[in-house]
Design an enzyme around this catalytic site. Sequence first.
Site, PDB file in Angstrom:
ATOM      1  N   ASP A   4    -131.084 -13.637 -78.025  1.00 53.72           N
ATOM      2  CA  ASP A   4    -129.697 -13.391 -78.409  1.00 53.72           C
ATOM      3  C   ASP A   4    -129.721 -12.647 -79.749  1.00 53.72           C
ATOM      4  O   ASP A   4    -130.747 -12.630 -80.438  1.00 53.72           O
ATOM      5  CB  ASP A   4    -128.965 -14.724 -78.544  1.00 53.72           C
ATOM      6  CG  ASP A   4    -127.567 -14.570 -79.119  1.00 53.72           C
ATOM      7  OD1 ASP A   4    -126.782 -13.782 -78.575  1.00 53.72           O
ATOM      8  OD2 ASP A   4    -127.270 -15.239 -80.126  1.00 53.72           O
ATOM      9  N   ASP A   6    -126.476 -12.058 -82.366  1.00 58.38           N
ATOM     10  CA  ASP A   6    -125.637 -12.601 -83.445  1.00 58.38           C
ATOM     11  C   ASP A   6    -125.927 -14.077 -83.686  1.00 58.38           C
ATOM     12  O   ASP A   6    -125.788 -14.908 -82.783  1.00 58.38           O
ATOM     13  CB  ASP A   6    -124.148 -12.421 -83.098  1.00 58.38           C
ATOM     14  CG  ASP A   6    -123.745 -10.948 -83.050  1.00 58.38           C
ATOM     15  OD1 ASP A   6    -123.866 -10.279 -84.082  1.00 58.38           O
ATOM     16  OD2 ASP A   6    -123.334 -10.484 -81.970  1.00 58.38           O
ATOM     17  N   THR A 105    -127.060  -9.807 -75.564  1.00 54.94           N
ATOM     18  CA  THR A 105    -126.003 -10.079 -76.521  1.00 54.94           C
ATOM     19  C   THR A 105    -124.616  -9.895 -75.930  1.00 54.94           C
ATOM     20  O   THR A 105    -124.423  -9.094 -75.012  1.00 54.94           O
ATOM     21  CB  THR A 105    -126.158  -9.166 -77.754  1.00 54.94           C
ATOM     22  OG1 THR A 105    -125.052  -9.348 -78.637  1.00 54.94           O
ATOM     23  CG2 THR A 105    -126.218  -7.693 -77.338  1.00 54.94           C
ATOM     24  N   SER A 106    -123.646 -10.631 -76.480  1.00 49.93           N
ATOM     25  CA  SER A 106    -122.254 -10.462 -76.083  1.00 49.93           C
ATOM     26  C   SER A 106    -121.597  -9.295 -76.814  1.00 49.93           C
ATOM     27  O   SER A 106    -120.491  -8.884 -76.463  1.00 49.93           O
ATOM     28  CB  SER A 106    -121.460 -11.750 -76.359  1.00 49.93           C
ATOM     29  OG  SER A 106    -121.903 -12.803 -75.535  1.00 49.93           O
ATOM     30  N   LYS A 137    -121.560 -14.038 -71.077  1.00 50.90           N
ATOM     31  CA  LYS A 137    -121.890 -15.438 -71.352  1.00 50.90           C
ATOM     32  C   LYS A 137    -120.597 -16.237 -71.464  1.00 50.90           C
ATOM     33  O   LYS A 137    -119.620 -15.738 -72.001  1.00 50.90           O
ATOM     34  CB  LYS A 137    -122.669 -15.536 -72.673  1.00 50.90           C
ATOM     35  CG  LYS A 137    -123.968 -14.752 -72.718  1.00 50.90           C
ATOM     36  CD  LYS A 137    -124.583 -14.809 -74.127  1.00 50.90           C
ATOM     37  CE  LYS A 137    -125.792 -13.908 -74.260  1.00 50.90           C
ATOM     38  NZ  LYS A 137    -126.388 -13.971 -75.614  1.00 50.90           N
ATOM     39  N   ASP A 162    -128.275 -19.449 -80.196  1.00 49.46           N
ATOM     40  CA  ASP A 162    -127.750 -20.258 -81.296  1.00 49.46           C
ATOM     41  C   ASP A 162    -126.426 -20.915 -80.978  1.00 49.46           C
ATOM     42  O   ASP A 162    -125.980 -21.787 -81.722  1.00 49.46           O
ATOM     43  CB  ASP A 162    -127.552 -19.382 -82.547  1.00 49.46           C
ATOM     44  CG  ASP A 162    -126.361 -18.453 -82.404  1.00 49.46           C
ATOM     45  OD1 ASP A 162    -125.433 -18.540 -83.231  1.00 49.46           O
ATOM     46  OD2 ASP A 162    -126.346 -17.636 -81.469  1.00 49.46           O
TER      47      ASP A 162
END
Length: 215
Positions: A4, A6, A105-106, A137, A162
């Site tokens: 991931d 961020d 990643t989003s 996600k 995270d």
Amino acid sequence: MLFDMDGTLVDSEKLWDVALQELAAVYGGTLSEAARTAIIGTSMAVSMRIVHDDLGQPERDPQVSADWINARILELFRDGLRWRPGALALLRAVRAAGIPTALVTSSTRPLVEVALDTLGRDSFDAVVCGDEVEAAKPHPEPYLTAARLLGVPIERCVAIEDSPTGVASALAAGAAVLAVPAEVPLPPADGVHQLESLTAADLELLSALLGERPA
């Protein structure tokens, strides 16, 4: 290896805090702590709905808000991103070992392109962004897509996350999960190994996480 971005590799959640509170101020309000926590790890569309509802302005156009946030975050990202503790060392070790690696990643592709100036464009064999999948996600699609692009069965991948949203996505996909909480605590969960920091992670641990799974 599936990383991931961020809050996991880079300490960018604080920059999102800045942009989101600035947007709330533009709309004449203040984003609540509960709303900010709920946003972590979600897609932009979901994030904007949370912001609007929290401000009591659900009628606002989420695309207009998303465009404002994206423009502001681009400015903040260009000013520089800080690595999370241990993240750079682990990423370098993974790459040195020749392990196929993806960023999952989003964040949208334009933001990720700026972030890659810090992360390194040769750090990943594949990059999956939030605006490049049909379901973001916590749906498993982002991680399943990354594993497919790497040509590695998802069951032989370790995902590092995270946020609760990211952990849920990785678990649903079938990856082994290493969780390193950043902005919000993560409850214990089956199939999730949790560390306080990536400074405690190494190749031996990643191998052990896969070794605990059925072949």
